[in-house]
Write a protein that holds these residues in place. Structure first.
Motif, PDB file in Angstrom:
ATOM      1  N   LEU A 137       0.164  -0.793 -10.835  1.00 43.70           N
ATOM      2  CA  LEU A 137       1.505  -1.374 -10.901  1.00 43.70           C
ATOM      3  C   LEU A 137       2.488  -0.471 -10.185  1.00 43.70           C
ATOM      4  O   LEU A 137       2.482   0.741 -10.388  1.00 43.70           O
ATOM      5  N   LYS A 138       3.332  -1.082  -9.352  1.00 48.02           N
ATOM      6  CA  LYS A 138       4.442  -0.301  -8.795  1.00 48.02           C
ATOM      7  C   LYS A 138       5.751  -0.883  -9.308  1.00 48.02           C
ATOM      8  O   LYS A 138       6.190  -1.947  -8.884  1.00 48.02           O
ATOM      9  N   PRO A 139       6.384  -0.173 -10.267  1.00 43.35           N
ATOM     10  CA  PRO A 139       7.675  -0.666 -10.751  1.00 43.35           C
ATOM     11  C   PRO A 139       8.774  -0.365  -9.729  1.00 43.35           C
ATOM     12  O   PRO A 139       8.535   0.355  -8.756  1.00 43.35           O
ATOM     13  N   SER A 140       9.969  -0.905  -9.975  1.00 42.54           N
ATOM     14  CA  SER A 140      11.046  -0.736  -8.988  1.00 42.54           C
ATOM     15  C   SER A 140      11.608   0.678  -8.983  1.00 42.54           C
ATOM     16  O   SER A 140      11.784   1.304 -10.026  1.00 42.54           O
ATOM     17  N   GLU A 141      11.941   1.138  -7.782  1.00 39.30           N
ATOM     18  CA  GLU A 141      12.542   2.480  -7.631  1.00 39.30           C
ATOM     19  C   GLU A 141      14.031   2.460  -7.993  1.00 39.30           C
ATOM     20  O   GLU A 141      14.648   3.499  -8.144  1.00 39.30           O
ATOM     21  N   LEU A 142      14.603   1.253  -8.139  1.00 38.93           N
ATOM     22  CA  LEU A 142      16.049   1.188  -8.399  1.00 38.93           C
ATOM     23  C   LEU A 142      16.397   1.290  -9.880  1.00 38.93           C
ATOM     24  O   LEU A 142      17.558   1.440 -10.243  1.00 38.93           O
ATOM     25  N   GLY A 169       9.256   4.034  -3.748  1.00 38.34           N
ATOM     26  CA  GLY A 169      10.007   2.994  -3.051  1.00 38.34           C
ATOM     27  C   GLY A 169       9.182   2.327  -1.964  1.00 38.34           C
ATOM     28  O   GLY A 169       7.966   2.150  -2.101  1.00 38.34           O
ATOM     29  N   VAL A 170       9.875   2.009  -0.865  1.00 41.24           N
ATOM     30  CA  VAL A 170       9.252   1.240   0.218  1.00 41.24           C
ATOM     31  C   VAL A 170       8.016   1.962   0.773  1.00 41.24           C
ATOM     32  O   VAL A 170       6.984   1.336   1.027  1.00 41.24           O
ATOM     33  N   GLU A 171       8.143   3.289   0.891  1.00 43.47           N
ATOM     34  CA  GLU A 171       7.032   4.045   1.483  1.00 43.47           C
ATOM     35  C   GLU A 171       5.763   3.907   0.625  1.00 43.47           C
ATOM     36  O   GLU A 171       4.661   3.651   1.150  1.00 43.47           O
ATOM     37  N   THR A 172       5.943   4.048  -0.696  1.00 41.42           N
ATOM     38  CA  THR A 172       4.797   3.923  -1.610  1.00 41.42           C
ATOM     39  C   THR A 172       4.232   2.504  -1.555  1.00 41.42           C
ATOM     40  O   THR A 172       3.016   2.294  -1.495  1.00 41.42           O
ATOM     41  N   SER A 173       5.170   1.532  -1.578  1.00 41.97           N
ATOM     42  CA  SER A 173       4.761   0.123  -1.514  1.00 41.97           C
ATOM     43  C   SER A 173       3.942  -0.148  -0.251  1.00 41.97           C
ATOM     44  O   SER A 173       2.916  -0.843  -0.286  1.00 41.97           O
ATOM     45  N   ALA A 178      -1.353  -1.259   2.216  1.00 40.48           N
ATOM     46  CA  ALA A 178      -2.329  -1.011   3.282  1.00 40.48           C
ATOM     47  C   ALA A 178      -3.767  -1.008   2.750  1.00 40.48           C
ATOM     48  O   ALA A 178      -4.723  -1.074   3.516  1.00 40.48           O
ATOM     49  N   GLN A 179      -3.914  -0.918   1.405  1.00 39.86           N
ATOM     50  CA  GLN A 179      -5.260  -0.896   0.812  1.00 39.86           C
ATOM     51  C   GLN A 179      -5.828  -2.321   0.690  1.00 39.86           C
ATOM     52  O   GLN A 179      -5.086  -3.295   0.745  1.00 39.86           O
ATOM     53  N   LYS A 180      -7.109  -2.380   0.455  1.00 35.72           N
ATOM     54  CA  LYS A 180      -7.727  -3.694   0.254  1.00 35.72           C
ATOM     55  C   LYS A 180      -7.836  -3.990  -1.248  1.00 35.72           C
ATOM     56  O   LYS A 180      -8.584  -3.315  -1.966  1.00 35.72           O
ATOM     57  N   TRP A 181      -7.056  -4.976  -1.720  1.00 35.50           N
ATOM     58  CA  TRP A 181      -7.049  -5.352  -3.136  1.00 35.50           C
ATOM     59  C   TRP A 181      -7.805  -6.652  -3.335  1.00 35.50           C
ATOM     60  O   TRP A 181      -8.032  -7.400  -2.385  1.00 35.50           O
ATOM     61  N   LYS A 191      12.378 -11.942   1.779  1.00 33.51           N
ATOM     62  CA  LYS A 191      12.185 -11.071   2.958  1.00 33.51           C
ATOM     63  C   LYS A 191      10.968 -10.151   2.754  1.00 33.51           C
ATOM     64  O   LYS A 191      10.085 -10.077   3.616  1.00 33.51           O
ATOM     65  N   VAL A 192      10.912  -9.478   1.614  1.00 37.14           N
ATOM     66  CA  VAL A 192       9.781  -8.569   1.375  1.00 37.14           C
ATOM     67  C   VAL A 192       8.509  -9.375   1.077  1.00 37.14           C
ATOM     68  O   VAL A 192       7.402  -8.961   1.428  1.00 37.14           O
ATOM     69  N   GLY A 193       8.688 -10.562   0.489  1.00 35.25           N
ATOM     70  CA  GLY A 193       7.538 -11.446   0.243  1.00 35.25           C
ATOM     71  C   GLY A 193       6.756 -11.712   1.528  1.00 35.25           C
ATOM     72  O   GLY A 193       5.516 -11.749   1.518  1.00 35.25           O
ATOM     73  N   LYS A 194       7.472 -11.846   2.638  1.00 37.36           N
ATOM     74  CA  LYS A 194       6.791 -12.098   3.925  1.00 37.36           C
ATOM     75  C   LYS A 194       5.982 -10.867   4.363  1.00 37.36           C
ATOM     76  O   LYS A 194       4.898 -10.995   4.918  1.00 37.36           O
ATOM     77  N   ILE A 195       6.522  -9.686   4.073  1.00 40.70           N
ATOM     78  CA  ILE A 195       5.799  -8.438   4.415  1.00 40.70           C
ATOM     79  C   ILE A 195       4.505  -8.360   3.579  1.00 40.70           C
ATOM     80  O   ILE A 195       3.431  -8.028   4.078  1.00 40.70           O
ATOM     81  N   VAL A 196       4.641  -8.717   2.296  1.00 37.99           N
ATOM     82  CA  VAL A 196       3.480  -8.681   1.389  1.00 37.99           C
ATOM     83  C   VAL A 196       2.426  -9.700   1.852  1.00 37.99           C
ATOM     84  O   VAL A 196       1.227  -9.395   1.916  1.00 37.99           O
TER      85      VAL A 196
END
Ligand code: NAD
Length: 459
Positions: A137-142, A169-173, A178-181, A191-196
C-alpha cells in the motif's frame, strides 16, 4: 536488489506457499487489524484533524466508522464469499457439475489519495486481504499524520510477506508502478489514473481506477428549496468539498436560481456560522498548492457568496459562483473544494449541452418531484452512480458498488463488490465419466440436423 523489489519478491514467494488461500489465516489477520484499529481510534481521529482540521464527527462518520463496518462485513461473510459457488449446468455440458471459484490475484499494489486518507487506504487493504492477496500500500504523501498511523498499524498487524505500507510521493509511486504486479488498485485523479493505466498496460496488469470528475447536481422547480439547500450544503461542504462524489456544480431551473442561492446562503450560515473559519466543523484545504489552484479557478468569476481565501491557512470559505461560462476554467476542471457554481437551464438541451460537453461524471444527482424527469435523466446520462433527492449516500450502502465510467474510472468496489474486485473468478466444470456421448466427435456426417435442433431449442 532495492527495497521495493525485495519486498515484492518476498510477497510473491509467500503467495506461492498457498498460505493466503487459507480462509482462517485471512480471518485472523482481519480480526487482528480490527482490534489494532479500534485500539488506535483516538490516534487516527487526531491524525485526521492534524492533517486538515477534519472534525472528530466527520472523521468518524466518513472514515473510521466505514472502515470498521467494512471489517465487520468481511469477517462475518468471508467463509461464504470464498466458497466455490455451484452454478446451474448447461445441456451442452451434460453431464457435469459447474462451479465458480474465487481465487486471489497474487501480489497487489494499492495507491491511495489524500482526501479520505484513512478510508481509501484501508478499504482496499481489507478486501485485498479478505480475497487472499498480499499487498503493498502506498498512502498519500499529503496527509503525513494519517499515513504514519496507517504504516504503524500495518507494521504491527501484518508480516511483511503479507502487507506493507510504503510511504512516499510521486517518486515512490513511480518506482512501485515500474514493478510487475498481479493487480493494481488506484484511487486519485484522472490525470494520474492515465499514468497508472499506462504502467499497468506494460505488463497487462488488471486495474481498478477510482477517479474523479465533474459531478452535476440537477434541480428542477418542483422541489422544496429549503430541504434541497440543507442537503446540498451538507453534501458539498463535507470534508471541505474535497469528496470525489461531491456535487461539483449545480444546474438549476432558471426560475428558482435566485431563491436557491438565498436558501444556500442561509443554510451555510446556519451550519458554519457567519465566519466558517471559526467553525470547528469546517475542514481546511489539504495544502497551499491546492488552495492556490482553487483560487485561480474562482478569481475571475462572479462570486455571490463567500470567496474569502487565506492561502497560508489553507482556508477557502464556502463560496457560490453565479453562472460561470461553460468555457471557464472552473467548468473545465474538477473543483475539489468548497466552491459551488450555479448554472441554469430552461430546456433539456441546456442540460445536455453542459453534461455531454464534459467527461462522464463519477456521480449525478437529481432533485425533483417529477418522476418522469427523474427517470429520463438517470437513463439519458452515463455516470458512475447517483442519488435522487439527496447526495453522497450511495456510498453508505455496502451492497451498492462504487466506481466510475469512462474518465471517472474503471471497475467498482465496496463490500462484497470489493472482495470480487480483488478476486479472479475462475469457472470450473467437474465432468462425470459415466456417460460420454459420441456426438461431438468426428466424423460429423449425419449429425448436423441434431446439432441445429440443440442450439435452436435447448442451447
Ligand atoms: P492524485 O492523483 O494527485 O494522487 C493519488 C495518488 O497518486 C497519491 O498517492 C500520489 O502520491 C500518487 N501520484 C501522484 N502523482 C503521481 C504520478 N505522477 N505518478 C504516480 N503516482 C502519482 O489524487 P489526489 O489529489 O490524492 O486525490 C484527489 C483526486 O482523487 C480527485 O480527482 C478525486 O476525485 C479523486 N478521488 C476519487 C475517488 C473515487 O473513489 N473515485 C475517491 C477519492 C478521490
Amino acid at each position: 536488489m532495492n527495497n521495493i523489489s525485495n519486498i515484492l519478491n518476498k510477497q510473491q514467494q509467500f503467495f506461492k506457499s498457498q498460505k493466503t488461500k487459507d480462509v482462517d489465516y485471512r480471518l485472523s489477520l482481519l480480526k487482528a487489524l480490527k482490534s489494532k484499529i479500534l485500539a488506535h481510534e483516538n490516534d487516527i481521529l487526531d491524525a485526521l484533524y492534524k492533517d486538515f482540521k477534519k472534525s472528530e464527527f466527520e472523521a468518524y462518520l466518513s472514515e473510521f466508522g466505514l472502515v470498521i463496518s467494512e471489517l465487520n462485513l468481511a469477517i462475518k461473510n468471508l467463509k461464504r464469499w470464498s466458497k466455490p459457488k455451484r452454478i446451474k449446468a448447461s445441456l451442452l455440458t451434460f453431464p457435469s457439475r459447474d462451479y465458480v471459484y474465487k481465487e486471489p490475484y497474487g501480489t497487489v499494489l494499492v495507491i491511495a489519495p489524500w482526501n479520505y486518507p484513512f478510508l481509501l487506504a484501508m478499504e482496499p487493504l481489507i478486501m485485498a486481504i479478505a480475497a487472499g492477496n498480499t499487498i503493498v500500500l502506498k498512502p498519500s504523501e499529503l496527509t503525513q499524520n494519517t499515513s504514519q498511523i496507517i504504516t504503524k498499524i500495518i507494521r504491527n498487524v501484518f508480516p511483511e510477506t503479507t502487507a506493507v505500507s510504503i510511504e512516499g510521493g510521486v517518486e515512490t509511486s513511480t518506482k512501485l508502478l515500474a514493478q510487475k504486479w498481479d493487480y493494481i488498485f488506484f484511487t486519485g485523479s484522472t490525470k494520474v489514473g492515465k499514468i497508472v493505466a499506462k504502467a499497468a498496460a506494460k505488463h497487462l496488469t488488471p486495474v481498478t481506477l477510482e477517479l474523479g470528475g465533474k459531478s452535476p447536481c440537477i434541480i428542477d422547480d418542483s422541489v422544496n428549496l429549503k430541504l434541497v439547500a440543507r442537503r446540498l450544503v451538507w453534501g458539498k461542504l463535507l470534508n471541505g468539498g474535497q469528496t470525489c462524489i461531491a456535487p461539483d456544480y449545480v444546474i438549476a431551473k432558471s426560475n428558482i436560481k435566485k431563491e436557491l442561492i438565498e436558501a444556500l446562503k442561509s443554510e451555510i450560515i446556519r451550519r458554519y456560522r457567519e465566519n466558517p473559519k471559526t467553525s470547528p466543523d469546517f475542514p481546511r484545504i489539504i495544502n497551499e498548492a491546492n488552495t492556490k489552484r482553487i483560487e485561480a479557478l474562482i478569481n475571475t468569476e462572479n462570486i455571490v457568496f463567500g470567496g474569502e481565501i487565506s492561502t497560508e491557512n489553507c482556508y477557502i470559505s464556502p463560496t457560490i459562483i453565479d453562472e460561470p461560462s461553460l468555457e471557464s476554467k472552473i467548468m473545465q476542471e474538477e473543483i475539489f473544494g468548497p466552491v459551488l457554481p450555479i448554472l441554469t437551464f430552461e430546456t433539456e438541451d441546456d442540460i445536455e449541452n453542459t453534461i455531454w460537453g464534459l467527461d462522464k461524471p463519477l456521480s449525478l444527482y437529481v432533485f425533483s418531484n417529477d418522476k418522469y424527469f427523474v427517470d429520463e435523466t438517470i437513463k439519458k446520462y452515463s455516470f458512475g452512480g447517483g442519488v435522487i433527492n439527496d447526495l453522497l449516500i450511495h456510498f453508505g450502502n455496502h451492497r451498492l458498488p462504487l466506481g466510475g465510467v469512462g474518465a471517472s474510472g474503471i471497475g467498482q468496489y465496496h463490500g462484497k463488490h470489493g472482495f470480487d474486485t480483488f478476486s479472479n473468478t475462475k469457472p470450473i466444470i467437474k465432468r462425470s465419466n459415466w456417460f460420454d456421448p459420441s456426438f461431438r466427435y468426428p466424423p460429423y456426417k449425419g449429425k448436423m440436423s441434431f446439432l441445429k435442433t440443440v442450439f435452436k431449442y435447448f442451447g
